[in-house]
Write an enzyme that holds these catalytic residues in place. Sequence first.
Site, PDB file in Angstrom:
ATOM      1  N   TYR A 143      -5.326   2.263  -5.627  1.00 43.82           N
ATOM      2  CA  TYR A 143      -6.104   1.494  -4.636  1.00 43.82           C
ATOM      3  C   TYR A 143      -7.601   1.666  -4.852  1.00 43.82           C
ATOM      4  O   TYR A 143      -8.389   0.820  -4.460  1.00 43.82           O
ATOM      5  CB  TYR A 143      -5.758   1.940  -3.205  1.00 43.82           C
ATOM      6  CG  TYR A 143      -4.350   1.580  -2.776  1.00 43.82           C
ATOM      7  CD1 TYR A 143      -3.338   1.426  -3.710  1.00 43.82           C
ATOM      8  CD2 TYR A 143      -4.038   1.398  -1.439  1.00 43.82           C
ATOM      9  CE1 TYR A 143      -2.056   1.101  -3.335  1.00 43.82           C
ATOM     10  CE2 TYR A 143      -2.742   1.065  -1.051  1.00 43.82           C
ATOM     11  CZ  TYR A 143      -1.766   0.920  -2.007  1.00 43.82           C
ATOM     12  OH  TYR A 143      -0.487   0.599  -1.638  1.00 43.82           O
ATOM     13  N   LYS A 190       7.416   8.033 -10.432  1.00 48.72           N
ATOM     14  CA  LYS A 190       8.006   7.106 -11.408  1.00 48.72           C
ATOM     15  C   LYS A 190       7.717   7.706 -12.775  1.00 48.72           C
ATOM     16  O   LYS A 190       7.107   7.079 -13.657  1.00 48.72           O
ATOM     17  CB  LYS A 190       7.369   5.721 -11.203  1.00 48.72           C
ATOM     18  CG  LYS A 190       8.021   4.591 -11.962  1.00 48.72           C
ATOM     19  CD  LYS A 190       9.379   4.186 -11.416  1.00 48.72           C
ATOM     20  CE  LYS A 190       9.994   3.110 -12.302  1.00 48.72           C
ATOM     21  NZ  LYS A 190      11.433   2.927 -12.073  1.00 48.72           N
ATOM     22  N   ASP A 222      12.282   4.012  -7.109  1.00 49.46           N
ATOM     23  CA  ASP A 222      13.271   2.953  -6.869  1.00 49.46           C
ATOM     24  C   ASP A 222      14.534   3.533  -6.222  1.00 49.46           C
ATOM     25  O   ASP A 222      15.097   2.954  -5.287  1.00 49.46           O
ATOM     26  CB  ASP A 222      13.598   2.180  -8.164  1.00 49.46           C
ATOM     27  CG  ASP A 222      13.627   3.066  -9.404  1.00 49.46           C
ATOM     28  OD1 ASP A 222      13.293   4.265  -9.291  1.00 49.46           O
ATOM     29  OD2 ASP A 222      13.988   2.576 -10.482  1.00 49.46           O
ATOM     30  N   ASP A 246       2.957   3.816   0.525  1.00 49.12           N
ATOM     31  CA  ASP A 246       2.655   2.619   1.308  1.00 49.12           C
ATOM     32  C   ASP A 246       3.944   1.845   1.574  1.00 49.12           C
ATOM     33  O   ASP A 246       4.267   1.463   2.712  1.00 49.12           O
ATOM     34  CB  ASP A 246       1.671   1.767   0.481  1.00 49.12           C
ATOM     35  CG  ASP A 246       1.057   0.643   1.289  1.00 49.12           C
ATOM     36  OD1 ASP A 246       1.474   0.450   2.446  1.00 49.12           O
ATOM     37  OD2 ASP A 246       0.164  -0.043   0.759  1.00 49.12           O
ATOM     38  N   ASP A 250       6.566   2.065   5.181  1.00 48.64           N
ATOM     39  CA  ASP A 250       6.843   0.857   5.959  1.00 48.64           C
ATOM     40  C   ASP A 250       8.343   0.581   6.023  1.00 48.64           C
ATOM     41  O   ASP A 250       8.865   0.170   7.052  1.00 48.64           O
ATOM     42  CB  ASP A 250       6.103  -0.360   5.376  1.00 48.64           C
ATOM     43  CG  ASP A 250       4.810  -0.609   6.133  1.00 48.64           C
ATOM     44  OD1 ASP A 250       4.279   0.370   6.700  1.00 48.64           O
ATOM     45  OD2 ASP A 250       4.342  -1.764   6.171  1.00 48.64           O
TER      46      ASP A 250
END
Length: 357
Positions: A143, A190, A222, A246, A250
């Site tokens: 980000y 990952k 994943d 993030d 959620d």
Amino acid sequence: MGLSKKILVIPGDGIGAEVTTWGKAVLEKIAAVYGHTFTYDEALMGHVAIEATGSPLPDETLEKAKASDAILFGAVGHAKYDNDPTAKVRPEQGLLGIRKALGLYANLRPIVLFDELLDASSLKPEILKGTDILFFRETGDVYFGEKKRSDDRNTGSDLMIYHRYEVERIARKAYEAARLRSHRLCSVDKANVLETSRLWREVVQEIAKEYPDVETEHMFVDNAAMQLVKNPKKFDVVLTANLFGDILTDEASQIAGSMGMLASASIGDGTGFFEPIHGSAHDIAGQDKANPLASILSVALMLEISFGLKEEARKITEAIDKTLKAGYRTGDIADSKTEKDKILGTTAMGKKVLEFL
Ligand code: NAD
């Protein structure tokens, strides 16, 4: 002996003021019952600050923030900016600015489900019951890495970058929390594809040696996304990078049912920042419809994380549990089984929690 703490309240925009009123009322009651001295100050941020001073984060707010022991925040945002992505001065700049200025490198989001609200989730109650997860999401990552677009505008890139110290400091916070919970930590990355994730995993493996009493699991993101809906009880403390966090937080907030029930904390090495996960909800602002429970849960987090007051925090969660068990709901968490006269507005709900506290 009671504690003495300075708390800054930043109500912000929309329903922010309506919900933080009840967060503060709960703090006042806790202070009275347990003999703590909490002193309060208030400051502007977001749209209200832009209107008053031209800046979403006035210098005065930042000074007060730095001088406080903890911050209770509501939300920022206004319809005017939602429909104008080109606006140069925006409410959310206040939020990003204060997080940066206070060095808040870890975002904590507990996913705790109240039994009474299990039906509000899209997952089956038997899968959900007993879920209690604490996410530690790092706040830097891709980000904030360099962003580029080629001269012909057809190629874009974002630099994903992590430094060893960034992983070390949040990993230690997460392990400390795991020690106080069920001694289980799952680090999500990952590492099969990304170099930043390989660094992440290497560093977490090193830090893990300092906490031999905590069982560490490493999971690819994943798989974590899948396991969260398949078997959320599998997780206790989850440690992950900003981008993965993030999305996963959620996803996890949706298994909890309502936005009005979840709180979060942003912490670094100084003042902590506590807020509901929801936004300023313009659609219901000023109508006494906002659920104040997420703000009240933010206060419980503040007491536990910033002040080490576990017993007081538990008392607040119990008061909310009793309120829900007695059948009281705000509109967002009511369902067909809720008795009509038990559907309360913000004020009545806040008062009910105080009664049970
Ligand atoms: P939102 O969270 O404000 O609202 C989403 C939906 O949930 C709305 O229907 C709202 O009425 C409902 N809702 C939210 N909180 C509730 C509560 N406590 N009680 C009952 N219902 C509740 O998200 P949005 O609509 O996408 O955004 C509205 C504004 O908030 C935007 O300007 C956005 O930028 C801002 N925002 C701010 C933050 C923050 O300050 N941390 C976070 C998200 C969005």
